[in-house]
Design a protein around this motif. Structure first.
Motif, short mmCIF file in Angstrom:
data_model
loop_
_atom_site.label_atom_id
_atom_site.label_comp_id
_atom_site.label_asym_id
_atom_site.label_seq_id
_atom_site.Cartn_x
_atom_site.Cartn_y
_atom_site.Cartn_z
N GLY A 7 -8.85 -0.86 25.15
CA GLY A 7 -8.30 -2.22 25.13
C GLY A 7 -7.11 -2.41 24.22
O GLY A 7 -6.65 -3.54 24.05
N LYS A 8 -6.63 -1.32 23.62
CA LYS A 8 -5.49 -1.44 22.71
C LYS A 8 -4.33 -0.59 23.17
O LYS A 8 -4.49 0.32 23.98
CB LYS A 8 -5.92 -1.03 21.29
CG LYS A 8 -6.96 -1.95 20.67
CD LYS A 8 -7.18 -1.61 19.22
CE LYS A 8 -8.15 -2.59 18.57
NZ LYS A 8 -8.35 -2.29 17.12
N GLN A 9 -3.17 -0.88 22.62
CA GLN A 9 -1.98 -0.09 22.95
C GLN A 9 -2.00 1.24 22.21
O GLN A 9 -2.60 1.37 21.13
CB GLN A 9 -0.71 -0.87 22.58
CG GLN A 9 -0.41 -2.05 23.49
CD GLN A 9 0.95 -2.65 23.20
OE1 GLN A 9 1.41 -2.65 22.07
NE2 GLN A 9 1.60 -3.15 24.24
N ARG A 10 -1.33 2.20 22.79
CA ARG A 10 -1.20 3.49 22.12
C ARG A 10 -0.32 3.31 20.88
O ARG A 10 0.72 2.64 20.93
CB ARG A 10 -0.57 4.51 23.07
CG ARG A 10 -0.65 5.93 22.61
CD ARG A 10 -0.20 6.90 23.70
NE ARG A 10 -1.10 6.90 24.85
CZ ARG A 10 -1.02 7.78 25.84
NH1 ARG A 10 -0.11 8.75 25.80
NH2 ARG A 10 -1.85 7.69 26.86
N GLU A 11 -0.73 3.93 19.78
CA GLU A 11 0.01 3.80 18.53
C GLU A 11 0.28 5.17 17.92
O GLU A 11 -0.51 6.11 18.08
CB GLU A 11 -0.77 2.95 17.52
CG GLU A 11 -2.08 3.54 17.07
CD GLU A 11 -2.71 2.80 15.89
OE1 GLU A 11 -2.05 1.94 15.28
OE2 GLU A 11 -3.88 3.09 15.59
N LEU A 12 1.39 5.24 17.22
CA LEU A 12 1.73 6.46 16.50
C LEU A 12 0.85 6.58 15.27
O LEU A 12 0.76 5.64 14.47
CB LEU A 12 3.20 6.43 16.10
CG LEU A 12 3.69 7.59 15.23
CD1 LEU A 12 3.60 8.92 15.97
CD2 LEU A 12 5.12 7.33 14.77
N VAL A 13 0.22 7.72 15.10
CA VAL A 13 -0.63 7.97 13.95
C VAL A 13 0.11 8.76 12.88
O VAL A 13 0.11 8.41 11.71
CB VAL A 13 -1.90 8.74 14.37
CG1 VAL A 13 -2.74 9.11 13.14
CG2 VAL A 13 -2.72 7.92 15.35
N ALA A 14 0.77 9.82 13.32
CA ALA A 14 1.47 10.69 12.37
C ALA A 14 2.55 11.45 13.11
O ALA A 14 2.42 11.73 14.30
CB ALA A 14 0.50 11.68 11.71
N ARG A 15 3.59 11.80 12.38
CA ARG A 15 4.69 12.57 12.96
C ARG A 15 5.14 13.61 11.94
O ARG A 15 5.11 13.37 10.73
CB ARG A 15 5.85 11.66 13.33
CG ARG A 15 7.04 12.39 13.95
CD ARG A 15 8.12 11.41 14.33
NE ARG A 15 7.77 10.65 15.53
CZ ARG A 15 8.09 9.38 15.70
NH1 ARG A 15 8.72 8.70 14.77
NH2 ARG A 15 7.74 8.77 16.82
N ILE A 16 5.56 14.75 12.48
CA ILE A 16 6.12 15.79 11.63
C ILE A 16 7.44 16.24 12.23
O ILE A 16 7.54 16.49 13.43
CB ILE A 16 5.13 16.97 11.47
CG1 ILE A 16 5.66 17.99 10.48
CG2 ILE A 16 4.78 17.62 12.81
CD1 ILE A 16 4.60 19.00 10.03
N SER A 17 8.46 16.31 11.40
CA SER A 17 9.78 16.71 11.87
C SER A 17 9.83 18.22 12.05
O SER A 17 8.93 18.95 11.63
CB SER A 17 10.84 16.26 10.88
OG SER A 17 10.79 17.06 9.70
#
Length: 114
Positions: free
Chosen positions: A42-52
């Motif tokens: 029921g929720k939108q996809r969200e960014l949790v973590a990113r690595i360059s």
């Protein structure tokens, strides 16, 4: 063409830990940023973590201090170490190639019981 396969999800009690893996095939991901996203029912996809590509990391506020993203370019794999899990972390977790590319894995389900 890059393919991404996530693994490591499962059912865990609150306070527990899981390590997710995202294995890439088709070409090296070393030049790409990589991200972990999640989508709860029921929720939108969200960014949790990113690595360059250079190893710089950033996290959404709700997981700071609990989750750690890392990469092993020799294995063409990105990881998400999740500690001190809480029920609100329950979601399907996806890895994504790059920042704006529409290349996603199929997802792995994480369920945290209270």
């Amino acid at each position: 063409q890059v393919q991404l396969v996530e693994s490591g999800g499962g059912l865990v009690q609150a306070g527990g830990s899981l390590r997710l893996s995202c294995a890439a095939s088709g070409r090296s991901i070393s030049v790409f940023a990589m991200g972990w996203y999640r989508q709860a029912p029921g929720k939108q996809r969200e960014l949790v973590a990113r690595i360059s590509s250079g190893g710089r990391t950033n996290y959404t506020d709700s997981v700071k201090g609990r989750f750690t993203i890392s990469r092993d370019n020799a294995k063409n794999t990105v990881y998400l170490q999740m500690n001190s899990l809480i029920p609100e972390d329950t979601a399907a977790y996806y890895c994504r190639l790059g920042i704006n590319l529409e290349v996603w894995g199929q997802g792995t389900l994480v369920t945290v019981s209270s």
